[in-house]
Motif scaffolding. Structure first.
Motif, PDB file in Angstrom:
ATOM      1  N   GLY A 145       0.752  -1.258   0.151  1.00 37.74           N
ATOM      2  CA  GLY A 145      -0.241   0.037  -0.121  1.00 37.74           C
ATOM      3  C   GLY A 145       0.916   1.306  -0.001  1.00 37.74           C
ATOM      4  O   GLY A 145       0.459   2.396   0.873  1.00 37.74           O
ATOM      5  N   PHE A 189      -0.468   4.844  -0.234  1.00 38.90           N
ATOM      6  CA  PHE A 189      -1.152   5.748   0.840  1.00 38.90           C
ATOM      7  C   PHE A 189      -0.268   6.023   1.955  1.00 38.90           C
ATOM      8  O   PHE A 189      -0.634   6.159   3.019  1.00 38.90           O
ATOM      9  CB  PHE A 189      -2.352   4.926   1.117  1.00 38.90           C
ATOM     10  N   THR A 221      -0.636   3.893   5.768  1.00 35.09           N
ATOM     11  CA  THR A 221      -0.372   2.514   5.563  1.00 35.09           C
ATOM     12  C   THR A 221       0.855   1.981   6.253  1.00 35.09           C
ATOM     13  O   THR A 221       1.417   0.815   5.890  1.00 35.09           O
ATOM     14  CB  THR A 221      -0.620   2.034   4.194  1.00 35.09           C
ATOM     15  N   LYS A 249      -3.571  -1.495   3.981  1.00 36.70           N
ATOM     16  CA  LYS A 249      -4.197  -0.728   3.160  1.00 36.70           C
ATOM     17  C   LYS A 249      -5.763  -1.291   2.883  1.00 36.70           C
ATOM     18  O   LYS A 249      -6.543  -0.485   2.730  1.00 36.70           O
ATOM     19  CB  LYS A 249      -3.818  -0.435   1.680  1.00 36.70           C
ATOM     20  N   GLU A 250      -5.790  -2.527   2.982  1.00 39.71           N
ATOM     21  CA  GLU A 250      -7.132  -2.824   2.962  1.00 39.71           C
ATOM     22  C   GLU A 250      -8.109  -2.640   4.227  1.00 39.71           C
ATOM     23  O   GLU A 250      -9.207  -3.182   4.046  1.00 39.71           O
ATOM     24  CB  GLU A 250      -7.163  -4.763   3.073  1.00 39.71           C
ATOM     25  N   LYS A 298      -0.073  -7.808   8.733  1.00 41.87           N
ATOM     26  CA  LYS A 298      -1.590  -7.814   8.147  1.00 41.87           C
ATOM     27  C   LYS A 298      -2.284  -8.321   9.449  1.00 41.87           C
ATOM     28  O   LYS A 298      -3.779  -8.809   9.054  1.00 41.87           O
ATOM     29  CB  LYS A 298      -1.570  -8.584   6.677  1.00 41.87           C
ATOM     30  N   ASP A 322      -8.924  -3.531  -3.453  1.00 36.67           N
ATOM     31  CA  ASP A 322      -8.853  -2.175  -4.134  1.00 36.67           C
ATOM     32  C   ASP A 322      -9.799  -1.646  -5.163  1.00 36.67           C
ATOM     33  O   ASP A 322     -10.064  -0.756  -5.376  1.00 36.67           O
ATOM     34  CB  ASP A 322      -7.451  -2.118  -5.039  1.00 36.67           C
ATOM     35  N   GLY A 341      -7.023   1.778  -5.008  1.00 31.80           N
ATOM     36  CA  GLY A 341      -5.661   1.562  -5.008  1.00 31.80           C
ATOM     37  C   GLY A 341      -4.978   3.045  -5.403  1.00 31.80           C
ATOM     38  O   GLY A 341      -3.748   3.251  -5.371  1.00 31.80           O
TER      39      GLY A 341
END
Length: 289
Positions: free
Chosen positions: A16, A19, A23, A28-29, A62, A134, A258
């Motif tokens: 990511g 961002f 991030t 990012k998710e 994550k 994304d 994204g």
């Protein structure tokens, strides 16, 4: 009898970097689209399409994704004690039961094809969906559900597609079309990120796929393609001619989350559709412009 699509793979191992610094510590998710993380939107779309097993292809850092879909007993108890039942309901909606949520690691960033290949043992010998969080689709009928309905009719492999400006074909996987009825396009070839002057069409694949397990046999080759990465498009192309392959023009609007501007646009579009806050967002936009 055609096998049902019961499993979905979510490649969520990316860093990511577009961002940063947001991030740096948050996947990012997990960035919110209004009040739900991007990954939750994708999982809800999968569930609405009848998906039973959720498979995340993750990487280091994550764990927030895993925690988000787990049961947080302490939080649930506090919300219940305080009478915040709407909040409690929204939290419970994120929970995925034991035996329905699976994780595997992509230990090296070798491309989308490699990420999907990492899930091969969890998918097994059955058709499966791939959803890229994304790509978000605002639609009356969820995009993957539309694809499953088309799959029930024609079988094989199906990708969601949109028309893009010809000058942008070098950003996407592009279909080489054999026939097209305006909704389903029969595919005779796939080209990853072709230059505009040689692109066979302007039909671009977005982050929604229904694939047959034979794709793993081609991904096993670990061959590098565009960008020196293991491209999913290259292995999908080898299925053409041996299995039905179609591109579906879905009903709805796709947003590229994204991209920073695409992410902001998606937030506005989804917020405007909300009956509880849509009118307030319209007022806020009017003040700004």
């Amino acid at each position: 009898m055609r096998k049902a699509v019961r499993k979905a793979v979510f490649p969520v191992a990316g860093l990511g970097t577009r961002f940063l610094p947001a991030t740096k510590a948050i996947p990012k998710e997990m960035l919110p689209l209004v009040d739900k993380p991007l990954i939750q939107h994708a999982v809800e779309e999968a569930r609405a399409a009848g998906i039973e097993d959720i498979i995340f292809v993750t990487s280091q850092g994550k764990s927030a994704i895993e925690d988000h879909f787990d049961i947080n007993g302490d939080l649930n108890k506090v919300l219940e004690t305080r009478g915040k039942l709407d909040a409690l309901e929204s939290v419970k909606a994120t929970e995925i039961g034991s035996g329905k949520l699976f994780y595997t690691r992509q230990q090296q960033p070798l491309g989308l094809g490699h990420a999907v290949w990492c899930a091969r043992k969890l998918v097994g010998d059955e058709p499966f969906a791939v959803l890229l969080p994304d790509d978000v689709v605002l639609a009356g009928t969820p995009c993957l559900k539309q694809m499953v309905e088309a799959y029930d009719d024609v079988g094989g492999n199906i990708v969601a597609v949109v028309d893009v400006p010809r000058e942008h074909t070098n950003r996407y996987g592009i279909l080489d079309v054999a026939s097209d009825d305006g909704r389903l396009a029969a595919v005779k070839g796939l080209v990853e990120k072709p230059k505009p002057e040689v692109a066979p069409s302007t039909l671009s694949i977005i982050g929604r796929y229904i694939l047959q397990p034979e794709v793993f046999g081609h991904l096993d080759r670990q061959e590098r393609g565009a960008g020196n990465e293991i491209q999913l498009t290259d292995s999908m192309a080898r299925l053409i001619g041996n299995q039905p392959f179609h591109g579906l023009r879905f009903e709805g609007t796709r947003y590229d989350c994204g991209d920073r501007v695409g992410f902001l646009e998606a937030n506005l579009a989804f917020a405007l559709e909300r009956p509880d806050i849509g009118h307030l967002v319209r007022e806020a936009i009017a003040k700004l412009i």
